[in-house]
Write a protein that holds these residues in place. Sequence first.
Motif, PDB file in Angstrom:
ATOM      1  N   ILE A   9       0.840  -1.203   0.000  1.00  0.00           N
ATOM      2  CA  ILE A   9       0.000   0.000   0.000  1.00  0.00           C
ATOM      3  C   ILE A   9       0.872   1.250   0.000  1.00  0.00           C
ATOM      4  N   TRP A  63      -4.148   7.222  -2.770  1.00  0.00           N
ATOM      5  CA  TRP A  63      -3.847   5.855  -2.317  1.00  0.00           C
ATOM      6  C   TRP A  63      -3.576   4.969  -3.525  1.00  0.00           C
ATOM      7  N   HIS A 119      -2.815   0.541  -4.093  1.00  0.00           N
ATOM      8  CA  HIS A 119      -2.497  -0.751  -3.476  1.00  0.00           C
ATOM      9  C   HIS A 119      -2.283  -1.804  -4.557  1.00  0.00           C
ATOM     10  N   PHE A 144       0.049  -6.018   5.696  1.00  0.00           N
ATOM     11  CA  PHE A 144       0.218  -4.755   4.979  1.00  0.00           C
ATOM     12  C   PHE A 144       1.700  -4.413   4.828  1.00  0.00           C
TER      13      PHE A 144
END
Length: 336
Positions: free
Chosen positions: A98, A121, A123, A186
């Motif tokens: 991410i 963002w 990912h 993550f």
Amino acid sequence: MAPKFFDKLFKREHKRSDYRFRPREFWANAIGISDSTCEIQGDPFNGWKLPIPAPEQSALKSRARQHDGQQTSWFFRLPMEVRRMIYIELMGNRRVHIEHSWMYQSAFQPKSKRGGKRWIWWHGVCQNSDSFVCDTYGDRCWGRDDESYASYTEGLTRAPPGTKIQGVEWLSYEEALPVLYGTNVFVPREGIDSPFIMSRLIPPTCAQLIRSVDFTFVFCWDLDLTPGAKAWTTVYPALFDILEQYFSKVHSLRLTIKLPAWEKMKQTMSDSKLNKIVAPWETLARNRDWKRLEFCVPLDWRSVFTKRAETQSIWELTVTDWFDWDVRSAGRGCGM
Ligand SMILES: [Zn+2]
């Protein structure tokens, strides 16, 4: 008219060129670390200030999640275990890279009218593993640049299967959140700014669901080679405050620290300096029950930490193949 026009033009050009001097994400003065580099509801196109939500906004968001017509949908008549299995199939048990940075949109993000860099963002589901990998340095899988490359060379208009979390629309349901946040590992984009940015953008209610994180950053500590180098003395301890408080429910953590070559540092290294690196880590280790806790350093630093690692059994000392090759350069360091 004319002077005003040139004045405007100059200001715009001046502002643009200034971005060349914008702190990099691996510097201790990176945007998003200190409060002064953030702005509540700021401009997403302004690379000098990380736009952050107002505190009351986060609260509103989590309340909204509870007001869905859950009971009327066929999906919610399925037993909870089945719904959870579906959530896992769509968005759980993965290793997920991410990033929230000031950057160009990737080729597969919805296009907006305005071009240029923005705070956004990104990912990507890891293509190497569903969990922790042996060495983050070797985890070169599908990334943001690959998306643009694939779009350009292969004419792809959508991300290839398996590279994105699915079922994002289900995330409006509160019960899906523990699967998304709680079952994935993550892997935030490398940089000391990443944990700070996450703590400013992800609401604490969601952060409290996170269980597994794989952080990596270049640590130019004690090297006066980059702008803002002195900030490390406050930023490094602040990182551990975030790990203690904001990521307080994480039970699996690897912290990879890319230190300058030992050859470059050994002359100035002392026990007290070494203690400043390890002590906050040891406190973090003692303050929680961990399933997995790894302190990962470059190979040439392993022997430096071995003694500290051998005095306890909570955390494991691991190594990365990454090495600061720029050993002899006076003006640069940490592999930059
Ligand atoms: Zn990966």
